[in-house]
Motif scaffolding. Structure first.
Motif, mmCIF file in Angstrom:
data_model
loop_
_atom_site.group_PDB
_atom_site.id
_atom_site.type_symbol
_atom_site.label_atom_id
_atom_site.label_comp_id
_atom_site.label_asym_id
_atom_site.label_seq_id
_atom_site.Cartn_x
_atom_site.Cartn_y
_atom_site.Cartn_z
ATOM 1 N N ILE A 67 -1.989 0.532 -4.598
ATOM 2 C CA ILE A 67 -3.243 1.204 -4.231
ATOM 3 C C ILE A 67 -4.328 0.197 -3.859
ATOM 4 N N VAL A 68 -5.043 0.524 -2.800
ATOM 5 C CA VAL A 68 -6.243 -0.233 -2.422
ATOM 6 C C VAL A 68 -7.405 0.748 -2.510
ATOM 7 N N PHE A 69 -8.274 0.529 -3.502
ATOM 8 C CA PHE A 69 -9.391 1.445 -3.721
ATOM 9 C C PHE A 69 -10.486 1.236 -2.678
ATOM 10 N N GLN A 70 -11.351 2.259 -2.574
ATOM 11 C CA GLN A 70 -12.443 2.180 -1.597
ATOM 12 C C GLN A 70 -13.401 1.033 -1.939
ATOM 13 N N GLN A 71 -13.771 0.931 -3.193
ATOM 14 C CA GLN A 71 -14.645 -0.168 -3.619
ATOM 15 C C GLN A 71 -13.798 -1.404 -3.842
ATOM 16 N N THR A 72 -14.305 -2.553 -3.413
ATOM 17 C CA THR A 72 -13.531 -3.776 -3.614
ATOM 18 C C THR A 72 -13.432 -4.096 -5.111
ATOM 19 N N THR A 73 -12.265 -4.543 -5.522
ATOM 20 C CA THR A 73 -12.028 -4.764 -6.958
ATOM 21 C C THR A 73 -11.519 -6.172 -7.234
ATOM 22 N N LEU A 74 -11.856 -7.117 -6.348
ATOM 23 C CA LEU A 74 -11.480 -8.509 -6.608
ATOM 24 C C LEU A 74 -12.485 -9.133 -7.576
ATOM 25 N N ASP A 75 -12.036 -10.129 -8.345
ATOM 26 C CA ASP A 75 -12.970 -10.942 -9.118
ATOM 27 C C ASP A 75 -13.474 -12.030 -8.182
ATOM 28 N N LEU A 76 -14.753 -11.961 -7.837
ATOM 29 C CA LEU A 76 -15.295 -12.847 -6.795
ATOM 30 C C LEU A 76 -15.340 -14.301 -7.225
ATOM 31 N N ASP A 77 -15.309 -14.559 -8.539
ATOM 32 C CA ASP A 77 -15.369 -15.940 -9.016
ATOM 33 C C ASP A 77 -13.997 -16.596 -9.105
ATOM 34 N N ALA A 83 -1.822 -5.421 -3.744
ATOM 35 C CA ALA A 83 -1.188 -4.115 -3.970
ATOM 36 C C ALA A 83 0.318 -4.152 -3.700
ATOM 37 N N LEU A 84 0.781 -5.213 -3.012
ATOM 38 C CA LEU A 84 2.207 -5.303 -2.665
ATOM 39 C C LEU A 84 3.025 -6.107 -3.675
ATOM 40 N N LEU A 85 2.345 -6.746 -4.643
ATOM 41 C CA LEU A 85 3.031 -7.728 -5.506
ATOM 42 C C LEU A 85 4.214 -7.146 -6.272
ATOM 43 N N HIS A 86 4.087 -5.897 -6.712
ATOM 44 C CA HIS A 86 5.185 -5.303 -7.497
ATOM 45 C C HIS A 86 6.173 -4.575 -6.595
ATOM 46 N N ASP A 87 6.056 -4.829 -5.272
ATOM 47 C CA ASP A 87 6.989 -4.289 -4.274
ATOM 48 C C ASP A 87 7.088 -2.765 -4.315
ATOM 49 N N PRO A 88 5.932 -2.080 -4.237
ATOM 50 C CA PRO A 88 5.957 -0.617 -4.241
ATOM 51 C C PRO A 88 6.506 -0.102 -2.914
ATOM 52 N N SER A 89 7.056 1.106 -2.915
ATOM 53 C CA SER A 89 7.523 1.656 -1.633
ATOM 54 C C SER A 89 6.463 2.527 -0.976
ATOM 55 N N VAL A 90 5.415 2.897 -1.751
ATOM 56 C CA VAL A 90 4.346 3.745 -1.213
ATOM 57 C C VAL A 90 3.007 3.030 -1.430
ATOM 58 N N LEU A 91 2.192 2.973 -0.372
ATOM 59 C CA LEU A 91 0.900 2.299 -0.468
ATOM 60 C C LEU A 91 -0.210 3.270 -0.076
ATOM 61 N N LEU A 92 -1.192 3.431 -0.992
ATOM 62 C CA LEU A 92 -2.346 4.291 -0.723
ATOM 63 C C LEU A 92 -3.543 3.413 -0.420
ATOM 64 N N LEU A 93 -4.254 3.719 0.660
ATOM 65 C CA LEU A 93 -5.460 2.957 0.991
ATOM 66 C C LEU A 93 -6.606 3.944 1.209
ATOM 67 N N ASP A 94 -7.648 3.823 0.372
ATOM 68 C CA ASP A 94 -8.749 4.780 0.422
ATOM 69 C C ASP A 94 -9.882 4.205 1.267
ATOM 70 N N GLU A 95 -9.999 4.662 2.487
ATOM 71 C CA GLU A 95 -11.022 4.209 3.446
ATOM 72 C C GLU A 95 -11.168 2.685 3.405
#
Ligand SMILES: Nc1ncnc2c1ncn2[C@@H]1O[C@H](COP(=O)(O)OP(=O)(O)OP(=O)(O)O)[C@@H](O)[C@H]1O
Length: 238
Positions: free
Chosen positions: A80-90, A148-160
Motif C-alpha cells: 500500500i502507498v497511502f495518500q499522505q507521505t509516510t517516510l521518515d524524512l531524517d 511497498a514492494l519489499l515483501h513481494d505483494p501481488s496486489v498494490l494499492l495506491l491512494d491518489e
C-alpha cells in the motif's frame, strides 16, 4: 484469475453512507484506476481493503485469500502507498526501506536483495544514501512504492499517489505503476484525474458511495472523451 475482489461493501460514518453496496473486481496483473471526485468514498474503500476498517457486510478477496477468514494471508499479498507521505524524512532512502523490511521480518542478505531489487525497479538505487528530506516529491513517491514492494505483494494499492506532484513526476509515477502491472502485479490506483487513465486500463467509477461504471476506460468512454463521459455520469468535473 482475479487479483482483487470486493463484493457488497457498505460503510457508514454515523448516518453518512460512504460506501453503498460497492462491488468490483480486478484481474490478476491488471492496472485498474479507481476514479472518483473528492468525497466519492475512495479512501474509505482503501481503509476497508487494508483492514484499517472492518465492513459489517460484504466480502474482500485479495489474491485468492478472503480478508475476513484469512487476514494474515490476504494482507501478506497487499502493498500500500497511502495518500499522505509516510517516510521518515531524517532517514536515508536505504534506512527507510531497511526499517520497513525489518517490520516484515526480512533481514540480512534477503532484506538487502529485496531492497536493491525494489530500488532498481523504481530507478532509485543511486539515491539510496540520500535523506528522504532531500528528495523531491516524485522521488519520495518512488521510494514509497519501492518500500511497498519489499515483501513481494501481488496486489498494490495506491491512494491518489500523484497529489502535489508536477506534470513530469506525475507521468513518471503513472508509468512506473503500469510497468508493475506488466510484471503481473495487480494495481488499484485511486485518482480524481481522468488524464491519469489510459484507454486500455480497467476503470471503476465511484461517485457518492456507489460504483457507477466498471469496464475498460475505452468501453466506458464510448464515443466521448473520458472526461466528458465522467462529467455526464457524475455531473462533476474531474
Ligand atoms: N470520519 C468521518 N466522519 C464522517 N464522515 C466522513 C468521515 N470520513 C469521510 N467521511 C465522509 O464520507 C464520504 C467519503 O469520504 P472518503 O474520504 O472515503 O472519500 P474520497 O473519495 O477518498 O475523497 P478524498 O479524495 O477527498 O479523500 C465523504 O462524504 C466524507 O465527507
Amino acid at each position: 484469475m482475479i487479483g482483487l475482489e470486493a463484493r457488497g461493501l457498505n460503510y457508514s460514518y454515523g448516518t453518512k453512507q460512504a460506501l453503498n453496496d460497492v462491488s468490483f473486481s480486478v484481474s490478476s496483473g491488471a492496472f485498474c484506476a479507481l476514479l472518483g471526485p473528492n468525497g466519492a468514498g475512495k479512501s474509505t474503500l482503501f481503509n476497508l481493503l487494508t483492514r484499517l476498517f472492518v465492513a459489517a457486510e460484504g466480502r474482500i478477496v485479495i489474491a485468492g485469500h478472503d480478508l475476513r477468514a484469512a487476514p494474515r494471508a490476504a494482507l501478506a499479498e497487499l502493498g500500500i502507498v497511502f495518500q499522505q507521505t509516510t517516510l521518515d524524512l531524517d532517514l536515508t532512502v536505504q534506512q527507510n526501506l531497511s526499517y520497513f523490511a525489518a517490520l516484515h521480518g526480512l533481514s540480512g542478505r534477503t532484506a538487502r536483495r529485496r531492497i536493491d531489487a525494489a530500488l532498481d525497479q523504481l530507478n532509485m538505487r543511486e539515491r539510496a544514501g540520500e535523506k528522504a528530506r532531500a528528495l523531491n516529491g516524485g522521488h519520495r513517491r518512488r521510494t514509497e512504492i519501492a518500500r511497498a514492494l519489499l515483501h513481494d505483494p501481488s496486489v498494490l494499492l495506491l491512494d491518489e499517489p500523484t497529489v502535489g506532484l508536477d506534470a513530469a513526476a506525475r507521468a513518471s509515477i503513472t508509468e512506473y505503476a503500469h510497468a508493475l502491472a506488466d510484471q503481473n502485479k495487480t494495481i488499484l490506483w485511486a485518482t480524481h484525474l481522468t488524464d491519469e487513465v489510459r484507454p486500455e486500463d480497467d476503470l471503476v467509477i465511484l461517485h457518492r458511495a456507489k460504483v457507477l461504471a466498471q469496464g475498460t476506460a475505452r468501453e466506458i468512454a464510448g464515443d466521448q472523451t473520458l472526461q466528458d463521459r465522467f462529467l455526464s455520469l457524475t455531473g462533476e468535473d474531474a
